[in-house]
Scaffold this active site. Sequence first.
Site, PDB file in Angstrom:
ATOM      1  N   ARG A  59      23.293 -13.297  12.587  1.00 46.32           N
ATOM      2  CA  ARG A  59      24.491 -13.631  13.348  1.00 46.32           C
ATOM      3  C   ARG A  59      24.128 -14.154  14.743  1.00 46.32           C
ATOM      4  O   ARG A  59      24.774 -15.075  15.246  1.00 46.32           O
ATOM      5  CB  ARG A  59      25.392 -12.400  13.457  1.00 46.32           C
ATOM      6  CG  ARG A  59      26.706 -12.702  14.158  1.00 46.32           C
ATOM      7  CD  ARG A  59      27.678 -11.546  13.974  1.00 46.32           C
ATOM      8  NE  ARG A  59      28.997 -11.865  14.498  1.00 46.32           N
ATOM      9  CZ  ARG A  59      29.563 -11.197  15.500  1.00 46.32           C
ATOM     10  NH1 ARG A  59      28.933 -10.198  16.094  1.00 46.32           N
ATOM     11  NH2 ARG A  59      30.774 -11.538  15.920  1.00 46.32           N
ATOM     12  N   HIS A  63      25.445 -17.550  16.479  1.00 43.84           N
ATOM     13  CA  HIS A  63      26.126 -17.555  17.775  1.00 43.84           C
ATOM     14  C   HIS A  63      25.352 -18.350  18.830  1.00 43.84           C
ATOM     15  O   HIS A  63      25.931 -18.864  19.780  1.00 43.84           O
ATOM     16  CB  HIS A  63      26.394 -16.123  18.244  1.00 43.84           C
ATOM     17  CG  HIS A  63      27.561 -15.508  17.545  1.00 43.84           C
ATOM     18  ND1 HIS A  63      28.265 -14.427  18.043  1.00 43.84           N
ATOM     19  CD2 HIS A  63      28.176 -15.828  16.379  1.00 43.84           C
ATOM     20  CE1 HIS A  63      29.249 -14.112  17.214  1.00 43.84           C
ATOM     21  NE2 HIS A  63      29.207 -14.938  16.188  1.00 43.84           N
ATOM     22  N   ASN A  88      30.997 -11.718  21.369  1.00 47.18           N
ATOM     23  CA  ASN A  88      29.704 -11.030  21.431  1.00 47.18           C
ATOM     24  C   ASN A  88      29.763  -9.642  22.060  1.00 47.18           C
ATOM     25  O   ASN A  88      28.912  -8.788  21.772  1.00 47.18           O
ATOM     26  CB  ASN A  88      28.696 -11.873  22.232  1.00 47.18           C
ATOM     27  CG  ASN A  88      28.307 -13.156  21.506  1.00 47.18           C
ATOM     28  OD1 ASN A  88      28.263 -13.177  20.276  1.00 47.18           O
ATOM     29  ND2 ASN A  88      28.055 -14.212  22.247  1.00 47.18           N
ATOM     30  N   HIS A 189      28.152 -13.322   5.388  1.00 46.58           N
ATOM     31  CA  HIS A 189      28.854 -12.036   5.386  1.00 46.58           C
ATOM     32  C   HIS A 189      28.571 -11.221   4.120  1.00 46.58           C
ATOM     33  O   HIS A 189      29.262 -10.244   3.862  1.00 46.58           O
ATOM     34  CB  HIS A 189      30.358 -12.246   5.563  1.00 46.58           C
ATOM     35  CG  HIS A 189      30.721 -12.679   6.959  1.00 46.58           C
ATOM     36  ND1 HIS A 189      32.019 -12.946   7.340  1.00 46.58           N
ATOM     37  CD2 HIS A 189      29.958 -12.871   8.066  1.00 46.58           C
ATOM     38  CE1 HIS A 189      32.029 -13.300   8.624  1.00 46.58           C
ATOM     39  NE2 HIS A 189      30.797 -13.271   9.089  1.00 46.58           N
TER      40      HIS A 189
HETATM   41  C1  HEM Z   1      33.404 -18.731   9.408  1.00 42.33           C
HETATM   42  C2  HEM Z   1      33.697 -18.157  10.548  1.00 42.33           C
HETATM   43  C3  HEM Z   1      33.194 -16.808  10.936  1.00 42.33           C
HETATM   44  C4  HEM Z   1      33.936 -15.811  11.479  1.00 42.33           C
HETATM   45  C5  HEM Z   1      35.408 -15.864  11.825  1.00 42.33           C
HETATM   46  C6  HEM Z   1      33.059 -14.679  11.663  1.00 42.33           C
HETATM   47  C7  HEM Z   1      33.446 -13.481  12.220  1.00 42.33           C
HETATM   48  C8  HEM Z   1      32.671 -12.339  12.242  1.00 42.33           C
HETATM   49  C9  HEM Z   1      33.110 -11.062  12.741  1.00 42.33           C
HETATM   50  C10 HEM Z   1      34.472 -10.783  13.360  1.00 42.33           C
HETATM   51  C11 HEM Z   1      32.092 -10.175  12.560  1.00 42.33           C
HETATM   52  C12 HEM Z   1      32.087  -8.697  12.935  1.00 42.33           C
HETATM   53  C13 HEM Z   1      31.789  -8.526  14.409  1.00 42.33           C
HETATM   54  C14 HEM Z   1      31.992  -7.130  14.905  1.00 42.33           C
HETATM   55  O1  HEM Z   1      32.281  -6.229  14.135  1.00 42.33           O
HETATM   56  O2  HEM Z   1      31.854  -6.917  16.118  1.00 42.33           O
HETATM   57  C15 HEM Z   1      31.009 -10.889  11.945  1.00 42.33           C
HETATM   58  C16 HEM Z   1      29.806 -10.338  11.587  1.00 42.33           C
HETATM   59  C17 HEM Z   1      28.775 -11.052  11.039  1.00 42.33           C
HETATM   60  N1  HEM Z   1      28.716 -12.433  10.866  1.00 42.33           N
HETATM   61 FE1  HEM Z   1      30.258 -13.701  11.015  1.00 42.33          FE
HETATM   62  N2  HEM Z   1      31.816 -15.005  11.225  1.00 42.33           N
HETATM   63  C18 HEM Z   1      31.838 -16.293  10.784  1.00 42.33           C
HETATM   64  C19 HEM Z   1      30.762 -17.019  10.309  1.00 42.33           C
HETATM   65  C20 HEM Z   1      29.482 -16.528  10.197  1.00 42.33           C
HETATM   66  C21 HEM Z   1      28.315 -17.319   9.907  1.00 42.33           C
HETATM   67  C22 HEM Z   1      28.318 -18.833   9.767  1.00 42.33           C
HETATM   68  C23 HEM Z   1      27.261 -16.467   9.828  1.00 42.33           C
HETATM   69  C24 HEM Z   1      25.813 -16.763   9.545  1.00 42.33           C
HETATM   70  C25 HEM Z   1      25.409 -17.672   8.717  1.00 42.33           C
HETATM   71  C26 HEM Z   1      27.774 -15.140  10.066  1.00 42.33           C
HETATM   72  C27 HEM Z   1      27.034 -13.993  10.027  1.00 42.33           C
HETATM   73  C28 HEM Z   1      27.520 -12.729  10.316  1.00 42.33           C
HETATM   74  C29 HEM Z   1      26.769 -11.512  10.069  1.00 42.33           C
HETATM   75  C30 HEM Z   1      25.414 -11.426   9.411  1.00 42.33           C
HETATM   76  C31 HEM Z   1      27.546 -10.451  10.548  1.00 42.33           C
HETATM   77  C32 HEM Z   1      27.177  -8.963  10.581  1.00 42.33           C
HETATM   78  C33 HEM Z   1      26.401  -8.676  11.846  1.00 42.33           C
HETATM   79  C34 HEM Z   1      25.957  -7.228  11.984  1.00 42.33           C
HETATM   80  O3  HEM Z   1      26.134  -6.418  11.089  1.00 42.33           O
HETATM   81  O4  HEM Z   1      25.414  -6.930  13.065  1.00 42.33           O
HETATM   82  N3  HEM Z   1      29.112 -15.216  10.319  1.00 42.33           N
HETATM   83  N4  HEM Z   1      31.380 -12.215  11.781  1.00 42.33           N
END
Ligand code: HEM
Length: 324
Positions: A59, A63, A88, A189
């Site tokens: 992530r 970002h 973030n 995700h």
């Molecule tokens: C399509 C639009 C996207 C939205 C709206 C989105 C939104 C989010 C949100 C809200 C979270 C949780 C954050 C939290 O709990 O504080 C998250 C976690 C995450 N996102 Fe996304 N995301 C998107 C795209 C992506 C992309 C493109 C990737 C990587 C290729 C990605 C990888 C991740 C990962 C791996 C997590 C988990 C991080 C952790 O456990 O520390 N996301 N995302």
Amino acid sequence: MRCLGIMVLAVLCLAAAVARGQLTSDFYNGCCPQVGDIVRARVSAAMKADPRMGASLLRLHFHDCFVNGCDGSVLLDGSDSEKLAAPNMNSARGFEVVDAIKADLEKACPGVVSCVTPSPSRLSTGCSWYSGGPGYSVLLGRRDGLVANQSGANNNLPSPFEPIDSIIQKFANVGLNTTTDVVVLSGGHTIGRARCALFSSRLSNFSATSSVDPTLDASLASSLQSLCQGGDGNQTAALDVNSADAFDNHYFQNLAGQKGLLASDQGLFSGSGANATKALVQAYSASKERFFCDFGRAMVKMGNISPLTGSAGQIRTNCRAVNK
Ligand code: HEM
Ligand SMILES: *[C@@H]1O[C@H](CO)[C@@H](O)[C@H](O)[C@H]1NC(C)=O
Ligand SMILES: *[C@@H]1O[C@H](CO)[C@@H](O)[C@H](O)[C@H]1NC(C)=O
Ligand SMILES: *[C@@H]1O[C@H](CO)[C@@H](O)[C@H](O)[C@H]1NC(C)=O
Ligand SMILES: *[C@@H]1O[C@H](CO)[C@@H](O)[C@H](O)[C@H]1NC(C)=O
Ligand SMILES: *[C@@H]1O[C@H](CO)[C@@H](O)[C@H](O)[C@H]1NC(C)=O
């Protein structure tokens, strides 16, 4: 002698950078061949201590790339730090792991390897560092940017409350191929966690006609309600309810069964504007091979967003600050 050796290495790398002015998968071969081993050792130790860390690093890379390109800007501390932007704050993690990798790299090859390399994606040699995921050949040679951009982080990063059209627009703004890239990269995700604050609006008082989001599986809704009830919004749930830490195609199978966690996840399958994205969700849910193949391609594309090459930017000594 050691010093001289190091200087020669640094010059070799810079010469290579200026001559090529582009990313290559063997970028550090001549000047810091240990890069891959160092990154892999640190990441695998970090993931042993915390199985979620692979997700957090993935992530971070995303970002980073969406704000001023893949230039390590997300790693900078300071008043304009992207770490303080809404997407973030209390959310992005993994910075200490990046620091540890960078410290090892500075010891082995001082002044040679950029922070974008030790950070997130830079699985350096095409091996996957999240368990079981796709391997793909990562291009190397990005240099470090000189500024953070907090408003850029607030504006460019997609929110889980945004409609799919608007998310697609944000991907298009950084040159990613809309539908395919949004859907396949959302497959990130399939690992990691999200906090209740980011999905609890789906669990109660959802709309005038339905207290729970009708596109959320009832039994998942009820277990999420118990998880989130009475908390401060910081409790976390798996983004992939079936296998939180394994990189597989369950994310897409979940969407087809109304078990997406975030509204923006489920929206790819169930949303009113989801015709094009839905077909892709179905394809990836049926074929892990197709998902892995497209994911690798899209990750390379994402990693190529406005890189600093040649003599642009710098090689930071400390990933948290630009050099004095
Ligand atoms: C399509 C639009 C996207 C939205 C709206 C989105 C939104 C989010 C949100 C809200 C979270 C949780 C954050 C939290 O709990 O504080 C998250 C976690 C995450 N996102 Fe996304 N995301 C998107 C795209 C992506 C992309 C493109 C990737 C990587 C290729 C990605 C990888 C991740 C990962 C791996 C997590 C988990 C991080 C952790 O456990 O520390 N996301 N995302
Ligand atoms: C920050 O990002 C925005 C895009 O949201 C861009 O317009 C602006 O030029 C960037 N600022 C800096 C200092 O890079
Ligand atoms: C996006 O991908 C589709 C299908 O994969 C392709 O037809 C189209 O030309 C691509 N567009 C861009 C701008 O790359
Ligand atoms: C539910 O939503 C309505 C309208 O959005 C709002 O007026 C009401 O205060 C909410 N109730 C609770 C318990 O949050
Ligand atoms: C979550 O934790 C952070 C940091 O400890 C705290 O500032 C915040 O108020 C908590 N609650 C929410 C909803 O973020
Ligand atoms: C989406 O699909 C539905 C039925 O499957 C159809 O009625 C509708 O016109 C389609 N919308 C678009 C924008 O293609």
